[in-house]
Design a protein around this motif. Structure first.
Motif, PDB file in Angstrom:
ATOM      1  N   GLU A   1       0.877  -1.186   0.000  1.00 55.57           N
ATOM      2  CA  GLU A   1       0.000   0.000   0.000  1.00 55.57           C
ATOM      3  C   GLU A   1       0.900   1.217   0.000  1.00 55.57           C
ATOM      4  O   GLU A   1       1.830   1.315   0.818  1.00 55.57           O
ATOM      5  CB  GLU A   1      -0.915   0.000   1.228  1.00 55.57           C
ATOM      6  CG  GLU A   1      -1.913   1.166   1.188  1.00 55.57           C
ATOM      7  CD  GLU A   1      -2.794   1.239   2.430  1.00 55.57           C
ATOM      8  OE1 GLU A   1      -2.641   0.388   3.337  1.00 55.57           O
ATOM      9  OE2 GLU A   1      -3.623   2.167   2.492  1.00 55.57           O
ATOM     10  N   HIS A   2       0.658   2.143  -0.903  1.00 61.71           N
ATOM     11  CA  HIS A   2       1.609   3.216  -1.189  1.00 61.71           C
ATOM     12  C   HIS A   2       0.867   4.546  -1.267  1.00 61.71           C
ATOM     13  O   HIS A   2      -0.018   4.713  -2.105  1.00 61.71           O
ATOM     14  CB  HIS A   2       2.295   2.895  -2.525  1.00 61.71           C
ATOM     15  CG  HIS A   2       3.435   3.790  -2.842  1.00 61.71           C
ATOM     16  ND1 HIS A   2       4.058   3.770  -4.066  1.00 61.71           N
ATOM     17  CD2 HIS A   2       4.087   4.732  -2.104  1.00 61.71           C
ATOM     18  CE1 HIS A   2       5.035   4.662  -4.063  1.00 61.71           C
ATOM     19  NE2 HIS A   2       5.070   5.256  -2.888  1.00 61.71           N
ATOM     20  N   ARG A   3       1.258   5.450  -0.358  1.00 62.19           N
ATOM     21  CA  ARG A   3       0.679   6.793  -0.401  1.00 62.19           C
ATOM     22  C   ARG A   3       1.633   7.682  -1.180  1.00 62.19           C
ATOM     23  O   ARG A   3       2.648   8.115  -0.653  1.00 62.19           O
ATOM     24  CB  ARG A   3       0.454   7.327   1.018  1.00 62.19           C
ATOM     25  CG  ARG A   3      -0.407   8.578   1.058  1.00 62.19           C
ATOM     26  CD  ARG A   3      -0.864   8.875   2.471  1.00 62.19           C
ATOM     27  NE  ARG A   3       0.267   8.804   3.392  1.00 62.19           N
ATOM     28  CZ  ARG A   3       0.187   8.451   4.668  1.00 62.19           C
ATOM     29  NH1 ARG A   3      -0.976   8.123   5.198  1.00 62.19           N
ATOM     30  NH2 ARG A   3       1.255   8.437   5.434  1.00 62.19           N
TER      31      ARG A   3
ATOM     32  N   HIS B   1      -3.000   7.784  -3.775  1.00 64.78           N
ATOM     33  CA  HIS B   1      -2.932   6.566  -2.976  1.00 64.78           C
ATOM     34  C   HIS B   1      -3.242   5.363  -3.855  1.00 64.78           C
ATOM     35  O   HIS B   1      -4.164   5.401  -4.671  1.00 64.78           O
ATOM     36  CB  HIS B   1      -3.962   6.688  -1.844  1.00 64.78           C
ATOM     37  CG  HIS B   1      -4.093   5.459  -1.010  1.00 64.78           C
ATOM     38  ND1 HIS B   1      -5.063   4.526  -1.235  1.00 64.78           N
ATOM     39  CD2 HIS B   1      -3.369   5.004   0.036  1.00 64.78           C
ATOM     40  CE1 HIS B   1      -4.932   3.543  -0.344  1.00 64.78           C
ATOM     41  NE2 HIS B   1      -3.910   3.816   0.437  1.00 64.78           N
ATOM     42  N   HIS B   2      -2.459   4.281  -3.734  1.00 66.56           N
ATOM     43  CA  HIS B   2      -2.695   3.087  -4.538  1.00 66.56           C
ATOM     44  C   HIS B   2      -2.062   1.881  -3.860  1.00 66.56           C
ATOM     45  O   HIS B   2      -1.357   2.013  -2.856  1.00 66.56           O
ATOM     46  CB  HIS B   2      -2.121   3.262  -5.953  1.00 66.56           C
ATOM     47  CG  HIS B   2      -0.639   3.458  -5.971  1.00 66.56           C
ATOM     48  ND1 HIS B   2      -0.065   4.703  -5.820  1.00 66.56           N
ATOM     49  CD2 HIS B   2       0.386   2.589  -6.089  1.00 66.56           C
ATOM     50  CE1 HIS B   2       1.254   4.579  -5.857  1.00 66.56           C
ATOM     51  NE2 HIS B   2       1.563   3.300  -6.008  1.00 66.56           N
ATOM     52  N   TYR B   3      -2.320   0.734  -4.441  1.00 69.73           N
ATOM     53  CA  TYR B   3      -1.683  -0.513  -4.010  1.00 69.73           C
ATOM     54  C   TYR B   3      -0.860  -1.020  -5.191  1.00 69.73           C
ATOM     55  O   TYR B   3      -1.365  -1.075  -6.317  1.00 69.73           O
ATOM     56  CB  TYR B   3      -2.726  -1.559  -3.632  1.00 69.73           C
ATOM     57  CG  TYR B   3      -3.538  -1.201  -2.405  1.00 69.73           C
ATOM     58  CD1 TYR B   3      -3.280  -1.808  -1.179  1.00 69.73           C
ATOM     59  CD2 TYR B   3      -4.562  -0.271  -2.469  1.00 69.73           C
ATOM     60  CE1 TYR B   3      -4.018  -1.483  -0.050  1.00 69.73           C
ATOM     61  CE2 TYR B   3      -5.308   0.058  -1.341  1.00 69.73           C
ATOM     62  CZ  TYR B   3      -5.025  -0.551  -0.138  1.00 69.73           C
ATOM     63  OH  TYR B   3      -5.762  -0.230   0.969  1.00 69.73           O
ATOM     64  N   ASP B   4       0.387  -1.411  -4.936  1.00 73.91           N
ATOM     65  CA  ASP B   4       1.235  -1.984  -5.977  1.00 73.91           C
ATOM     66  C   ASP B   4       1.161  -3.496  -5.890  1.00 73.91           C
ATOM     67  O   ASP B   4       1.526  -4.092  -4.873  1.00 73.91           O
ATOM     68  CB  ASP B   4       2.693  -1.543  -5.790  1.00 73.91           C
ATOM     69  CG  ASP B   4       2.889  -0.070  -6.104  1.00 73.91           C
ATOM     70  OD1 ASP B   4       2.722   0.292  -7.278  1.00 73.91           O
ATOM     71  OD2 ASP B   4       3.183   0.705  -5.171  1.00 73.91           O
ATOM     72  N   LEU B   5       0.681  -4.139  -6.961  1.00 75.71           N
ATOM     73  CA  LEU B   5       0.700  -5.603  -7.069  1.00 75.71           C
ATOM     74  C   LEU B   5       1.929  -5.994  -7.867  1.00 75.71           C
ATOM     75  O   LEU B   5       2.148  -5.468  -8.975  1.00 75.71           O
ATOM     76  CB  LEU B   5      -0.560  -6.087  -7.791  1.00 75.71           C
ATOM     77  CG  LEU B   5      -0.516  -7.555  -8.290  1.00 75.71           C
ATOM     78  CD1 LEU B   5      -0.547  -8.536  -7.114  1.00 75.71           C
ATOM     79  CD2 LEU B   5      -1.677  -7.818  -9.256  1.00 75.71           C
TER      80      LEU B   5
HETATM   81 MN    MN Z   1       3.614   2.574  -5.985  1.00 70.42          MN
END
Ligand code: MN
Length: 232
Positions: free
Chosen positions: A93-95, A99-103
């Motif tokens: 999880e990356h702010r 804001h997003h989630y890296d898969l």
């Molecule tokens: Mn990222």
């Protein structure tokens, strides 16, 4: 592929041949499908085989297949050993600016990566946007900090009828995650590939016994699997 392939699914005793031996024999015979250790009964193999009748019968005999049933031809393009880890997966999880989630899925020495603005879901009715981003170097793994947590991680298996990485190149890849939070089958389906624009995909939970219809896994389980922190 022969003009009129047949398909059978069977259970087999790995005392006759291991999954790797069945796969090797299948490839030598030119038949398609998969073999895996039965997750409910590890003393047995499950085999799906399709192709020319004679070759299919030879493979079933080689595997000492029991409880064989004829099934629909699914159109496999490989004979795969399933239930074997293909490498690591990570969801961070990356702010950042947004804001997003890296898969990230480990494949051929790199971490193939997608940014999911809303994160993954365990509800098969929900399709989550996944924007393909630059491959990540596995030697420089995601590190937790003020703006990032490791939301989930584990290993993954490749699935589907088409071998990887061709499945990703074609824009439809099926896989199984073994994480703390994300478990069971998922699909990545490409919806837009345009030169100059990042490829857009949808990440979708498959309907299996790990699916959780109506759930919101990112809201219900927001903590890091490493530190127990949340991004707040
Ligand atoms: Mn990222």
């Amino acid at each position: 592929m022969p003009a009129r392939p047949v398909a059978f699914r069977a259970r087999a005793n790995p005392g006759a041949a291991t999954a790797a031996q069945v796969a090797g024999h299948a490839r030598a015979l030119g038949v398609l499908g998969w073999v895996r250790v039965d997750p409910d009964e590890p003393a047995r193999l499950l085999v799906h085989v399709e192709g020319d009748t004679d070759a299919v019968e030879q493979l079933l005999a080689f595997a000492a297949a029991q409880r064989t049933e004829r099934v629909a031809v699914e159109g496999h393009e490989q004979f795969a050993v399933r239930g074997v880890s293909a490498g690591a997966f990570v969801v961070a999880e990356h702010r950042a600016t947004a804001h997003h989630y890296d898969l990230r899925l480990e494949l051929d020495g790199v971490m193939r990566s997608w940014a999911l603005p809303r994160g993954p879901s365990m509800d098969p009715a929900i399709k989550r946007l996944a924007v393909q981003v630059q491959d990540h170097d596995p030697a420089r793994p995601d590190v937790e900090g003020a703006s990032k947590i490791i939301w989930d991680r584990g290993s993954y298996e490749q699935g589907g009828r088409v071998p990887w990485p061709e499945a990703l190149d074609r824009g439809h890849a099926v896989f199984v995650l073994h994480g703390d939070k994300l478990r069971g089958g998922f699909a990545l389906q490409r919806t837009r590939a345009r030169s100059g624009a990042p490829a857009q995909w949808l990440m979708i939970k498959r309907r299996d016994d790990r699916a959780r219809p109506g759930s919101d896994v990112t809201a219900a389980q927001p903590r890091s699997v490493i530190s127990g922190r949340t991004l707040g």
